[in-house]
Write an enzyme that holds these catalytic residues in place. Structure first.
Site, PDB file in Angstrom:
ATOM      1  N   ASP A 197       0.876  -1.184   0.000  1.00 49.92           N
ATOM      2  CA  ASP A 197       0.000   0.000   0.000  1.00 49.92           C
ATOM      3  C   ASP A 197       0.912   1.233   0.000  1.00 49.92           C
ATOM      4  O   ASP A 197       2.149   1.094  -0.143  1.00 49.92           O
ATOM      5  CB  ASP A 197      -0.978  -0.039   1.194  1.00 49.92           C
ATOM      6  CG  ASP A 197      -0.296   0.200   2.536  1.00 49.92           C
ATOM      7  OD1 ASP A 197       0.959   0.212   2.592  1.00 49.92           O
ATOM      8  OD2 ASP A 197      -1.014   0.371   3.544  1.00 49.92           O
ATOM      9  N   CYS A 209       3.470  -3.014   3.989  1.00 53.56           N
ATOM     10  CA  CYS A 209       2.605  -1.899   4.392  1.00 53.56           C
ATOM     11  C   CYS A 209       3.351  -1.149   5.488  1.00 53.56           C
ATOM     12  O   CYS A 209       4.568  -1.321   5.630  1.00 53.56           O
ATOM     13  CB  CYS A 209       1.208  -2.377   4.801  1.00 53.56           C
ATOM     14  SG  CYS A 209       1.095  -3.339   6.313  1.00 53.56           S
ATOM     15  N   THR A 236       3.260  -1.463   8.743  1.00 54.65           N
ATOM     16  CA  THR A 236       3.745  -2.383   9.783  1.00 54.65           C
ATOM     17  C   THR A 236       3.991  -3.805   9.280  1.00 54.65           C
ATOM     18  O   THR A 236       4.631  -4.604   9.976  1.00 54.65           O
ATOM     19  CB  THR A 236       2.693  -2.508  10.893  1.00 54.65           C
ATOM     20  OG1 THR A 236       1.471  -2.972  10.286  1.00 54.65           O
ATOM     21  CG2 THR A 236       2.439  -1.183  11.581  1.00 54.65           C
ATOM     22  N   HIS A 282      10.142 -23.912   8.779  1.00 55.49           N
ATOM     23  CA  HIS A 282       9.154 -24.572   9.646  1.00 55.49           C
ATOM     24  C   HIS A 282       7.709 -24.391   9.184  1.00 55.49           C
ATOM     25  O   HIS A 282       6.899 -25.292   9.331  1.00 55.49           O
ATOM     26  CB  HIS A 282       9.268 -24.045  11.087  1.00 55.49           C
ATOM     27  CG  HIS A 282      10.508 -24.514  11.788  1.00 55.49           C
ATOM     28  ND1 HIS A 282      10.602 -24.611  13.158  1.00 55.49           N
ATOM     29  CD2 HIS A 282      11.713 -24.918  11.315  1.00 55.49           C
ATOM     30  CE1 HIS A 282      11.800 -25.049  13.503  1.00 55.49           C
ATOM     31  NE2 HIS A 282      12.509 -25.227  12.393  1.00 55.49           N
ATOM     32  N   HIS A 308       7.085 -30.738  10.313  1.00 53.58           N
ATOM     33  CA  HIS A 308       6.497 -29.421  10.016  1.00 53.58           C
ATOM     34  C   HIS A 308       5.350 -29.559   9.020  1.00 53.58           C
ATOM     35  O   HIS A 308       4.382 -28.799   9.077  1.00 53.58           O
ATOM     36  CB  HIS A 308       7.566 -28.470   9.482  1.00 53.58           C
ATOM     37  CG  HIS A 308       8.719 -28.302  10.419  1.00 53.58           C
ATOM     38  ND1 HIS A 308       8.566 -27.797  11.689  1.00 53.58           N
ATOM     39  CD2 HIS A 308      10.035 -28.606  10.286  1.00 53.58           C
ATOM     40  CE1 HIS A 308       9.748 -27.784  12.298  1.00 53.58           C
ATOM     41  NE2 HIS A 308      10.647 -28.272  11.466  1.00 53.58           N
TER      42      HIS A 308
HETATM   43  C1  RB5 Z   1      -1.647   2.883   6.467  1.00 55.89           C
HETATM   44  O1  RB5 Z   1      -1.686   4.101   7.121  1.00 55.89           O
HETATM   45  C2  RB5 Z   1      -1.328   1.772   7.461  1.00 55.89           C
HETATM   46  O2  RB5 Z   1      -2.407   1.594   8.319  1.00 55.89           O
HETATM   47  C3  RB5 Z   1      -0.990   0.478   6.733  1.00 55.89           C
HETATM   48  O3  RB5 Z   1       0.091   0.695   5.878  1.00 55.89           O
HETATM   49  C4  RB5 Z   1      -0.593  -0.697   7.608  1.00 55.89           C
HETATM   50  O4  RB5 Z   1       0.390  -0.337   8.517  1.00 55.89           O
HETATM   51  C5  RB5 Z   1      -1.705  -1.443   8.216  1.00 55.89           C
HETATM   52  O5  RB5 Z   1      -1.493  -2.460   8.890  1.00 55.89           O
END
Ligand code: RB5
Length: 149
Positions: free
Chosen positions: A8, A65, A67, A98, A133
């Site tokens: 994203d 993304c 995180t 695994h 596994h």
């Molecule tokens: C976008 O702002 C953010 O929420 C997305 O990139 C991600 O971290 C969601 O898990």
């Protein structure tokens, strides 16, 4: 080795760095977007990459993304997908060995470019160990079947 990659807006810059790295290494890949920094919704790109990997059009996927969490949660809804968020190289090889993870998820706001590239290389160069596994992965597939319509 063919890789499907997507992100994203929160993972756009890191995705581009990974794309450059794959190009430099001569690794075949396809970038499924997003292609601008404009705000967008990570499940759309998770779905594109996860379907390509699940359909075996690509060997492995990489999703980025902010995180790595949202995009991996979405990808893991596609049957046959085992997406793993990794922020270290131990997890990157363990999830292949695994868990037979077929998608690596990374967080641009969490992991620096240098470490992320090492994680990508480790993930790509590690292999599933099978044996006990496989039994555990079969049990994951049973859960998937139990809740699929
Ligand atoms: C976008 O702002 C953010 O929420 C997305 O990139 C991600 O971290 C969601 O898990």
């Amino acid at each position: 080795m063919k890789i499907a990659i997507g992100s994203d807006h929160g993972g756009f810059k890191l995705k581009n760095e990974i794309v450059k790295h794959l190009q430099a290494k001569g690794i075949e890949y396809n970038d499924f977007g997003t292609l601008t920094e404009q705000s967008c919704d990570y499940p759309e790109f998770a779905l594109k990459v996860a379907e390509e990997v699940s359909n075996k059009n690509y060997d492995l996927g990489i999703l980025v993304c902010g995180t790595g969490i949202g995009i991996s949660i979405a990808a893991n809804k596609v049957p046959g997908i085992r997406a793993a968020v990794c922020g270290d190289t131990f997890s990157a090889h363990a999830c292949r060995e695994h868990n037979n993870a077929n998608i690596l998820a990374l967080g641009e706001r969490v992991t620096g470019v240098g470490l992320a590239i090492d994680i990508v290389d480790t993930f790509i160069n590690s292999n599933f160990e099978g044996d006990r596994h496989q039994r555990r992965i079969d049990k994951i597939s049973e859960i998937e079947k139990k809740y699929s319509k």
